[in-house]
Design an enzyme around this catalytic site. Structure first.
Site, PDB file in Angstrom:
ATOM      1  N   ASP A  30      29.920 -12.438  21.103  1.00 31.64           N
ATOM      2  CA  ASP A  30      30.139 -11.376  22.086  1.00 31.64           C
ATOM      3  C   ASP A  30      31.513 -10.743  21.842  1.00 31.64           C
ATOM      4  O   ASP A  30      32.493 -11.423  21.550  1.00 31.64           O
ATOM      5  CB  ASP A  30      30.065 -11.961  23.499  1.00 31.64           C
ATOM      6  CG  ASP A  30      29.923 -10.891  24.560  1.00 31.64           C
ATOM      7  OD1 ASP A  30      28.833 -10.786  25.143  1.00 31.64           O
ATOM      8  OD2 ASP A  30      30.900 -10.158  24.807  1.00 31.64           O
ATOM      9  N   ASN A  88      21.179 -11.293  31.992  1.00 32.41           N
ATOM     10  CA  ASN A  88      21.381 -10.238  32.983  1.00 32.41           C
ATOM     11  C   ASN A  88      20.242  -9.239  32.845  1.00 32.41           C
ATOM     12  O   ASN A  88      19.892  -8.842  31.732  1.00 32.41           O
ATOM     13  CB  ASN A  88      22.732  -9.550  32.751  1.00 32.41           C
ATOM     14  CG  ASN A  88      23.901 -10.494  32.997  1.00 32.41           C
ATOM     15  OD1 ASN A  88      23.840 -11.338  33.881  1.00 32.41           O
ATOM     16  ND2 ASN A  88      24.955 -10.363  32.214  1.00 32.41           N
ATOM     17  N   GLY A  94      23.426  -6.886  36.507  1.00 28.02           N
ATOM     18  CA  GLY A  94      24.649  -6.721  35.716  1.00 28.02           C
ATOM     19  C   GLY A  94      24.407  -6.433  34.248  1.00 28.02           C
ATOM     20  O   GLY A  94      25.309  -6.595  33.426  1.00 28.02           O
ATOM     21  N   GLN A  95      23.200  -5.997  33.913  1.00 25.51           N
ATOM     22  CA  GLN A  95      22.907  -5.697  32.501  1.00 25.51           C
ATOM     23  C   GLN A  95      23.585  -4.388  32.110  1.00 25.51           C
ATOM     24  O   GLN A  95      23.418  -3.358  32.777  1.00 25.51           O
ATOM     25  CB  GLN A  95      21.389  -5.572  32.299  1.00 25.51           C
ATOM     26  CG  GLN A  95      21.005  -5.390  30.837  1.00 25.51           C
ATOM     27  CD  GLN A  95      19.484  -5.373  30.629  1.00 25.51           C
ATOM     28  OE1 GLN A  95      18.707  -5.360  31.590  1.00 25.51           O
ATOM     29  NE2 GLN A  95      19.078  -5.377  29.373  1.00 25.51           N
ATOM     30  N   HIS A 101      18.935  -9.579  25.752  1.00 27.16           N
ATOM     31  CA  HIS A 101      19.826 -10.533  25.078  1.00 27.16           C
ATOM     32  C   HIS A 101      20.055 -11.724  25.997  1.00 27.16           C
ATOM     33  O   HIS A 101      20.137 -11.579  27.215  1.00 27.16           O
ATOM     34  CB  HIS A 101      21.153  -9.890  24.668  1.00 27.16           C
ATOM     35  CG  HIS A 101      21.833  -9.138  25.761  1.00 27.16           C
ATOM     36  ND1 HIS A 101      21.433  -7.874  26.145  1.00 27.16           N
ATOM     37  CD2 HIS A 101      22.875  -9.471  26.564  1.00 27.16           C
ATOM     38  CE1 HIS A 101      22.211  -7.457  27.127  1.00 27.16           C
ATOM     39  NE2 HIS A 101      23.088  -8.413  27.414  1.00 27.16           N
ATOM     40  N   HIS A 103      22.741 -14.584  26.781  1.00 25.57           N
ATOM     41  CA  HIS A 103      24.106 -15.076  26.565  1.00 25.57           C
ATOM     42  C   HIS A 103      24.050 -16.599  26.486  1.00 25.57           C
ATOM     43  O   HIS A 103      23.425 -17.239  27.343  1.00 25.57           O
ATOM     44  CB  HIS A 103      25.011 -14.743  27.750  1.00 25.57           C
ATOM     45  CG  HIS A 103      25.246 -13.285  27.997  1.00 25.57           C
ATOM     46  ND1 HIS A 103      26.429 -12.655  27.683  1.00 25.57           N
ATOM     47  CD2 HIS A 103      24.460 -12.332  28.563  1.00 25.57           C
ATOM     48  CE1 HIS A 103      26.365 -11.377  28.057  1.00 25.57           C
ATOM     49  NE2 HIS A 103      25.185 -11.156  28.594  1.00 25.57           N
TER      50      HIS A 103
END
Ligand code: DGP
Length: 115
Positions: A30, A88, A94-95, A101, A103
């Site tokens: 990230d 998310n 909160g995307q 994806h 995390h």
């Protein structure tokens, strides 16, 4: 998808710090890590988010959860102490990048609840 940054990274058009790649996923670090280990598991196929998963994606979902994540946990030495997975989804979730994806965060003690 033409303007999707994660499509470009997943397909190798844009460079990333890749920690794992196979025919269906790329895993890379990230840009803004929230833990000592923070990688993103990104399918090469453009899927907007987890709510858009359908039965065609069953094999991909199984691959991510039964093969890729256990392998990463071992390779990143997180399998004994643990780690957190976050997906998310949508605006309230909160995307910020609209390409599915997962995390994977680890290397520190996580808190709960998330913000
Ligand atoms: P989310 O909020 O779940 O959509 O998370 C998107 C994550 O992607 C966020 O933690 C920052 C990361 N990110 C955004 N753009 C890039 C990029 O171009 N490269 C990398 N490596 N990570 C990115």
């Amino acid at each position: 998808m033409a303007d999707c940054i994660f499509c470009k990274i997943a397909n190798g058009e844009i460079q990333s710090q890749t920690v794992y790649e196979d025919e269906s996923v790329r895993v890379f670090r990230d840009l803004s890590p929230q833990a000592p280990e923070h990688v993103l598991i990104v399918p090469k196929k453009h899927i907007e988010n987890v709510a858009e998963f359908n039965s065609e994606d069953r094999g991909l979902a199984a691959h991510i959860f039964t093969e890729v994540i256990p392998k990463l946990a071992k390779d990143l030495n997180l399998d004994e102490k643990g780690f957190r997975l976050v997906i998310n989804t949508g605006e309230d979730g909160g995307q910020t990048v609209n390409h599915l994806h997962v995390h994977l965060l680890g290397g520190r003690k996580m808190t709960w609840p998330p913000g």
